[in-house]
Structures are given as C-alpha cells and as structure tokens.
Design a protein around this motif. Structure first.
Motif, PDB file in Angstrom:
ATOM      1  N   ALA A 108      41.878  38.725  42.144  1.00 45.31           N
ATOM      2  CA  ALA A 108      41.693  38.821  40.695  1.00 45.31           C
ATOM      3  C   ALA A 108      40.600  39.826  40.414  1.00 45.31           C
ATOM      4  O   ALA A 108      39.747  40.092  41.262  1.00 45.31           O
ATOM      5  N   ARG A 109      40.636  40.383  39.203  1.00 45.76           N
ATOM      6  CA  ARG A 109      39.597  41.338  38.802  1.00 45.76           C
ATOM      7  C   ARG A 109      39.370  41.325  37.301  1.00 45.76           C
ATOM      8  O   ARG A 109      40.229  40.879  36.546  1.00 45.76           O
ATOM      9  N   VAL A 110      38.219  41.820  36.932  1.00 46.53           N
ATOM     10  CA  VAL A 110      37.865  42.065  35.538  1.00 46.53           C
ATOM     11  C   VAL A 110      37.355  43.496  35.463  1.00 46.53           C
ATOM     12  O   VAL A 110      36.972  44.083  36.473  1.00 46.53           O
ATOM     13  N   SER A 111      37.323  44.037  34.256  1.00 46.07           N
ATOM     14  CA  SER A 111      36.885  45.427  34.098  1.00 46.07           C
ATOM     15  C   SER A 111      35.369  45.562  34.068  1.00 46.07           C
ATOM     16  O   SER A 111      34.839  46.614  34.388  1.00 46.07           O
ATOM     17  N   SER A 112      34.673  44.478  33.662  1.00 41.73           N
ATOM     18  CA  SER A 112      33.216  44.515  33.599  1.00 41.73           C
ATOM     19  C   SER A 112      32.687  43.081  33.595  1.00 41.73           C
ATOM     20  O   SER A 112      33.453  42.143  33.328  1.00 41.73           O
ATOM     21  N   PRO A 113      31.398  42.903  33.856  1.00 43.25           N
ATOM     22  CA  PRO A 113      30.840  41.545  33.862  1.00 43.25           C
ATOM     23  C   PRO A 113      30.946  40.810  32.530  1.00 43.25           C
ATOM     24  O   PRO A 113      30.935  39.587  32.500  1.00 43.25           O
ATOM     25  N   VAL A 114      31.088  41.531  31.432  1.00 44.49           N
ATOM     26  CA  VAL A 114      31.179  40.883  30.116  1.00 44.49           C
ATOM     27  C   VAL A 114      32.605  40.842  29.569  1.00 44.49           C
ATOM     28  O   VAL A 114      32.814  40.491  28.410  1.00 44.49           O
ATOM     29  N   ALA A 115      33.583  41.203  30.401  1.00 38.49           N
ATOM     30  CA  ALA A 115      34.983  41.222  29.952  1.00 38.49           C
ATOM     31  C   ALA A 115      35.429  39.834  29.510  1.00 38.49           C
ATOM     32  O   ALA A 115      35.023  38.822  30.075  1.00 38.49           O
ATOM     33  N   LYS A 116      36.265  39.792  28.513  1.00 39.95           N
ATOM     34  CA  LYS A 116      36.843  38.542  28.012  1.00 39.95           C
ATOM     35  C   LYS A 116      38.224  38.278  28.595  1.00 39.95           C
ATOM     36  O   LYS A 116      38.842  37.268  28.298  1.00 39.95           O
ATOM     37  N   SER A 117      38.719  39.229  29.398  1.00 41.40           N
ATOM     38  CA  SER A 117      40.023  39.056  30.027  1.00 41.40           C
ATOM     39  C   SER A 117      39.959  39.535  31.474  1.00 41.40           C
ATOM     40  O   SER A 117      39.071  40.294  31.843  1.00 41.40           O
ATOM     41  N   GLY A 118      40.901  39.055  32.259  1.00 43.64           N
ATOM     42  CA  GLY A 118      40.999  39.448  33.660  1.00 43.64           C
ATOM     43  C   GLY A 118      42.453  39.370  34.089  1.00 43.64           C
ATOM     44  O   GLY A 118      43.316  38.935  33.318  1.00 43.64           O
ATOM     45  N   ALA A 119      42.715  39.764  35.319  1.00 40.87           N
ATOM     46  CA  ALA A 119      44.092  39.758  35.816  1.00 40.87           C
ATOM     47  C   ALA A 119      44.109  39.367  37.282  1.00 40.87           C
ATOM     48  O   ALA A 119      43.120  39.543  37.996  1.00 40.87           O
ATOM     49  N   ALA A 120      45.255  38.829  37.718  1.00 41.91           N
ATOM     50  CA  ALA A 120      45.445  38.490  39.129  1.00 41.91           C
ATOM     51  C   ALA A 120      46.718  39.149  39.637  1.00 41.91           C
ATOM     52  O   ALA A 120      47.690  39.311  38.896  1.00 41.91           O
ATOM     53  N   PHE A 121      46.680  39.521  40.899  1.00 39.48           N
ATOM     54  CA  PHE A 121      47.757  40.242  41.552  1.00 39.48           C
ATOM     55  C   PHE A 121      48.030  39.573  42.898  1.00 39.48           C
ATOM     56  O   PHE A 121      47.127  38.995  43.503  1.00 39.48           O
ATOM     57  N   MET A 122      49.274  39.655  43.372  1.00 36.42           N
ATOM     58  CA  MET A 122      49.636  38.987  44.620  1.00 36.42           C
ATOM     59  C   MET A 122      51.060  39.345  45.022  1.00 36.42           C
ATOM     60  O   MET A 122      51.794  39.946  44.248  1.00 36.42           O
ATOM     61  N   GLN A 123      51.432  38.920  46.215  1.00 39.23           N
ATOM     62  CA  GLN A 123      52.810  39.013  46.689  1.00 39.23           C
ATOM     63  C   GLN A 123      53.358  37.593  46.715  1.00 39.23           C
ATOM     64  O   GLN A 123      52.738  36.701  47.288  1.00 39.23           O
ATOM     65  N   ILE A 124      54.507  37.379  46.090  1.00 39.24           N
ATOM     66  CA  ILE A 124      55.135  36.059  46.074  1.00 39.24           C
ATOM     67  C   ILE A 124      56.421  36.152  46.882  1.00 39.24           C
ATOM     68  O   ILE A 124      57.322  36.910  46.534  1.00 39.24           O
ATOM     69  N   MET A 125      56.480  35.386  47.972  1.00 35.90           N
ATOM     70  CA  MET A 125      57.640  35.403  48.853  1.00 35.90           C
ATOM     71  C   MET A 125      58.466  34.141  48.640  1.00 35.90           C
ATOM     72  O   MET A 125      57.929  33.041  48.659  1.00 35.90           O
ATOM     73  N   ASN A 126      59.756  34.327  48.427  1.00 37.53           N
ATOM     74  CA  ASN A 126      60.681  33.206  48.270  1.00 37.53           C
ATOM     75  C   ASN A 126      61.450  33.052  49.576  1.00 37.53           C
ATOM     76  O   ASN A 126      62.399  33.774  49.839  1.00 37.53           O
ATOM     77  N   HIS A 127      61.026  32.099  50.398  1.00 42.01           N
ATOM     78  CA  HIS A 127      61.683  31.838  51.676  1.00 42.01           C
ATOM     79  C   HIS A 127      62.821  30.838  51.517  1.00 42.01           C
ATOM     80  O   HIS A 127      63.460  30.473  52.492  1.00 42.01           O
ATOM     81  N   GLY A 128      63.071  30.408  50.281  1.00 38.55           N
ATOM     82  CA  GLY A 128      64.125  29.435  50.028  1.00 38.55           C
ATOM     83  C   GLY A 128      65.511  30.067  50.039  1.00 38.55           C
ATOM     84  O   GLY A 128      65.669  31.290  50.075  1.00 38.55           O
ATOM     85  N   ALA A 129      66.508  29.210  49.970  1.00 42.93           N
ATOM     86  CA  ALA A 129      67.902  29.659  49.969  1.00 42.93           C
ATOM     87  C   ALA A 129      68.393  29.979  48.560  1.00 42.93           C
ATOM     88  O   ALA A 129      69.464  30.554  48.391  1.00 42.93           O
ATOM     89  N   GLU A 130      67.598  29.610  47.537  1.00 39.03           N
ATOM     90  CA  GLU A 130      67.992  29.833  46.143  1.00 39.03           C
ATOM     91  C   GLU A 130      67.005  30.754  45.443  1.00 39.03           C
ATOM     92  O   GLU A 130      65.810  30.737  45.744  1.00 39.03           O
ATOM     93  N   ASP A 131      67.505  31.515  44.487  1.00 34.83           N
ATOM     94  CA  ASP A 131      66.624  32.303  43.631  1.00 34.83           C
ATOM     95  C   ASP A 131      65.715  31.344  42.877  1.00 34.83           C
ATOM     96  O   ASP A 131      66.072  30.199  42.611  1.00 34.83           O
ATOM     97  N   ASP A 132      64.523  31.813  42.540  1.00 29.30           N
ATOM     98  CA  ASP A 132      63.588  31.007  41.758  1.00 29.30           C
ATOM     99  C   ASP A 132      62.996  31.906  40.689  1.00 29.30           C
ATOM    100  O   ASP A 132      63.337  33.087  40.587  1.00 29.30           O
ATOM    101  N   ARG A 133      62.119  31.364  39.876  1.00 30.50           N
ATOM    102  CA  ARG A 133      61.518  32.121  38.782  1.00 30.50           C
ATOM    103  C   ARG A 133      60.106  31.607  38.553  1.00 30.50           C
ATOM    104  O   ARG A 133      59.886  30.405  38.431  1.00 30.50           O
ATOM    105  N   LEU A 134      59.124  32.529  38.528  1.00 32.80           N
ATOM    106  CA  LEU A 134      57.777  32.187  38.113  1.00 32.80           C
ATOM    107  C   LEU A 134      57.806  32.130  36.602  1.00 32.80           C
ATOM    108  O   LEU A 134      58.054  33.147  35.944  1.00 32.80           O
TER     109      LEU A 134
END
Length: 167
Positions: free
Chosen positions: A33-59
């Motif tokens: 996760a990251r923010v643009s500055s120490p006083v930011a009111k918003s932030g974002a998270a990034f990742m890799q999501i792997m679906n090892h299941g036999a069916e499609d899924d949805r976040l």
C-alpha cells in the motif's frame, strides 16, 4: 506409530484435504500500500490475486478499519490524455487458473478518508470480499519506496479525500 494409527492419520488427512484446498482457491501475492504524502487523506493498495480454483471468481469489494471508505478503482483515459480514477461497479473478474494484477496506473484498492497517516513499514488490515471464495483478510505493508513497474502511473500526487467524490 502403529500401522493402524498411520492409516487413521492418513485417512483423516485425505478427508481434510478437499476443505483445505477449497480455502486456498484465492491467493494474494506481493501486496503493498502507499500514500502520496504523510498528510494524504487517501491511499491505494496493489497486489497479485491468483485464482487456483476450478471456477471463475470476482473480487466484489474490500473493507478496512484504516479508512472511512474502501472502493475498487481503475484508471480511465478521458480521451484527452488525462487519466481519471473511477470506482468499478461489480468488481474485478478473476478467471479460474489466472492471476489478476492490481497495479499502479490500473485497477487497485482505494482507501478514502484515512483514519491515520501511513508511514513506510506500517501494516494496513484489509479484507477482500470475493463472490465465491468469501472473505480474505490481509495485513498489507506500506511501501512508499517501491518504484512503479513498467512505467505505470505512480500515485505520487495527492488525489485528496475521495470521500465526497462522485462516480
């Protein structure tokens, strides 16, 4: 261990295996996760999501005690070379056997109305909610030093507090 005990343990392991395998259909790798500055009111998270299941899924959503609101976002080109962030209604489809990337300049988890400032090395608790796999709770490290991969948008400017943002 007697043969009877060994056979009993093995049979219990085989009975437990399908349940354990189903619980691991969704795996999250390399979250940060990251923010643009120490006083930011918003932030974002990034990742890799792997679906090892036999069916499609949805976040379909995400929640976190770290922010007043958490949404699934993407960047859209407005046709004039300006990238706009927008909430994605319905979430992100994750095909069976595939990896879905939440990355800077693309799809990501957006935190609006941060309750505390985020610093390098902090941990952010996040629960990802999947249509089929259910909830996956993570502790995501704040990494303000990571460079954007492949020249993507790097979220270095402050997007402000998106809590009143219209979608």
């Amino acid at each position: 261990m007697s043969l009877k005990s060994l056979l009993l343990a093995a049979s219990l392991g085989l009975v437990a295996l399908p349940a354990a395998a189903m619980d691991k259909a969704i795996m999250v790798m390399d979250p940060y996760a990251r923010v643009s500055s120490p006083v930011a009111k918003s932030g974002a998270a990034f990742m890799q999501i792997m679906n090892h299941g036999a069916e499609d899924d949805r976040l379909v959503s995400a929640t976190s005690p770290a922010a007043a609101r958490v949404e699934l976002h993407t960047h859209i080109d407005d046709g004039n070379g300006v990238m706009l962030m927008r909430e994605v209604q319905g979430g992100f489809a994750i095909a069976a056997g595939e990896t879905y990337m939440l990355k800077r300049g693309g799809d990501h988890v957006m935190f609006m109305g941060l309750k505390d400032s985020w610093s390098q090395g902090d941990m952010v608790s996040v629960t990802l909610v999947f249509e089929k796999a259910g909830e996956v709770t993570l502790e995501i490290p704040v990494d303000l030093e990571r460079e954007a991969a492949h020249g993507g948008h790097d979220h270095k400017h402050d997007h402000g507090d998106h809590s009143g943002h219209k979608h």
